[in-house]
Motif scaffolding. Structure first.
Motif, PDB file in Angstrom:
ATOM      1  N   LEU A  20     -21.920   2.793   4.284  1.00 60.27           N
ATOM      2  CA  LEU A  20     -20.689   2.349   4.936  1.00 60.27           C
ATOM      3  C   LEU A  20     -20.014   3.507   5.654  1.00 60.27           C
ATOM      4  N   ALA A  21     -19.979   4.663   4.992  1.00 57.28           N
ATOM      5  CA  ALA A  21     -19.347   5.833   5.595  1.00 57.28           C
ATOM      6  C   ALA A  21     -20.109   6.287   6.837  1.00 57.28           C
ATOM      7  N   ARG A  22     -21.429   6.280   6.771  1.00 56.32           N
ATOM      8  CA  ARG A  22     -22.241   6.684   7.928  1.00 56.32           C
ATOM      9  C   ARG A  22     -21.993   5.761   9.120  1.00 56.32           C
ATOM     10  N   ARG A  23     -21.924   4.462   8.849  1.00 58.93           N
ATOM     11  CA  ARG A  23     -21.695   3.508   9.951  1.00 58.93           C
ATOM     12  C   ARG A  23     -20.332   3.721  10.593  1.00 58.93           C
ATOM     13  N   ALA A  24     -19.379   4.250   9.811  1.00 58.64           N
ATOM     14  CA  ALA A  24     -18.042   4.530  10.348  1.00 58.64           C
ATOM     15  C   ALA A  24     -17.974   5.882  11.044  1.00 58.64           C
ATOM     16  N   GLY A  25     -19.088   6.624  11.036  1.00 63.04           N
ATOM     17  CA  GLY A  25     -19.143   7.894  11.743  1.00 63.04           C
ATOM     18  C   GLY A  25     -18.870   9.117  10.897  1.00 63.04           C
ATOM     19  N   ALA A  26     -18.803   8.969   9.581  1.00 64.99           N
ATOM     20  CA  ALA A  26     -18.502  10.103   8.711  1.00 64.99           C
ATOM     21  C   ALA A  26     -19.740  10.949   8.458  1.00 64.99           C
ATOM     22  N   ARG A  27     -19.528  12.238   8.254  1.00 67.97           N
ATOM     23  CA  ARG A  27     -20.576  13.096   7.718  1.00 67.97           C
ATOM     24  C   ARG A  27     -20.705  12.792   6.230  1.00 67.97           C
ATOM     25  N   THR A  28     -21.878  13.042   5.669  1.00 67.45           N
ATOM     26  CA  THR A  28     -22.098  12.697   4.268  1.00 67.45           C
ATOM     27  C   THR A  28     -22.723  13.871   3.527  1.00 67.45           C
ATOM     28  N   LEU A  29     -22.274  14.070   2.284  1.00 69.58           N
ATOM     29  CA  LEU A  29     -22.723  15.200   1.475  1.00 69.58           C
ATOM     30  C   LEU A  29     -22.968  14.734   0.051  1.00 69.58           C
ATOM     31  N   GLU A  30     -24.099  15.141  -0.513  1.00 72.90           N
ATOM     32  CA  GLU A  30     -24.387  14.850  -1.915  1.00 72.90           C
ATOM     33  C   GLU A  30     -24.303  16.128  -2.739  1.00 72.90           C
TER      34      GLU A  30
END
Length: 241
Positions: free
Chosen positions: A196-206
């Motif tokens: 969901l975050a990726r589709r909204a354009g956010a960077r993602t970190l694990e």
């Protein structure tokens, strides 16, 4: 990263791996407390209906365990980061799958407990949710409506809808950084937050002890104990505020 392009809004998801170093067991612990009984007896509405006193006793023990548990460096780092971001006029939302209170004890303010809170109970008669640090039994009276035998732990069991989903989706839609910490990535709906975050354009970190089941969805990753990787990451963000 400069101050201008530091994250304006961060959503952090935490799982059991954040509290494990504070001595709280996880579903995956070999020979842990959650492996001693079938989960359908402990964590389903049906199990509670079959044997409420057994379920109440189990959660009474978990509640008592919280009294001797303390936040670790990961909890403290997230609370410090939240305060720094708020002071800089940026958004920070902490979504947790954990039912303990260690984030709040460490100083976190904006916490959404999507799986409920162990130190609260809910009346099945009137729906009231109240803080409850002590034992609960099948003879406990609701402090609001006085019904007897209808109080249950305020936790989300298997087959029940997680809490705050509307608020979580709003925050994910406007975040520019989503961080998943200490979670296996195989329990939905939380496992789908990264997409969901990726589709909204956010960077993602694990940030995790090891790659999660959804590791391929993250732009970046840091692996190690939460008490090590979370403070390091939080310090990196605060340097640019």
């Amino acid at each position: 990263m400069s101050n201008a392009n530091a994250p304006r809004g961060i959503v952090v998801l935490t799982g059991a791996g954040v509290s494990a170093e504070s001595g709280l067991g996880t579903f995956r612990d070999v020979d842990g407390i959650w492996t001693k009984y079938p989960l359908e007896d402990l964590a389903t509405p049906e199990g509670f209906a079959r044997n409420p006193d057994f379920v109440q006793g189990f959660y009474n023990d978990r509640r008592a365990q919280l009294k001797t548990s303390e936040p670790n460096a990961a909890h403290v780092a997230l609370a410090r980061l939240e305060a720094a971001l708020q002071a800089a006029g940026r958004r920070f939302t902490l979504v947790t799958q954990n039912v303990d209170h260690l984030h709040e004890t460490a100083g976190s303010q904006n916490v959404l407990h999507m799986h409920g809170e162990l130190l609260k109970v809910r009346c099945q008669a009137c729906g009231s949710v109240v803080r409850w640090p002590d034992d609960l039994t099948s003879k406990t009276h609701c402090p609001v409506c006085e019904a007897t035998g209808l109080m249950r732990p305020h936790v989300v069991w298997f087959g029940e809808m997680p809490l705050y989903m509307d608020e979580i989706e709003v925050e994910l839609s406007r975040a520019d950084l989503f961080v998943s910490i200490g979670t296996s990535g195989n329990v939905y709906p939380a496992a789908g937050f990264v997409q969901l975050a990726r589709r909204a354009g956010a960077r993602t970190l694990e940030l995790n002890l090891e790659p999660s089941d959804g590791a391929t969805f993250f732009d970046e990753a840091r692996y190690g104990k939460a008490s090590d990787v979370v403070p390091g990451w939080a310090n990196d963000i605060m340097k640019w505020l």
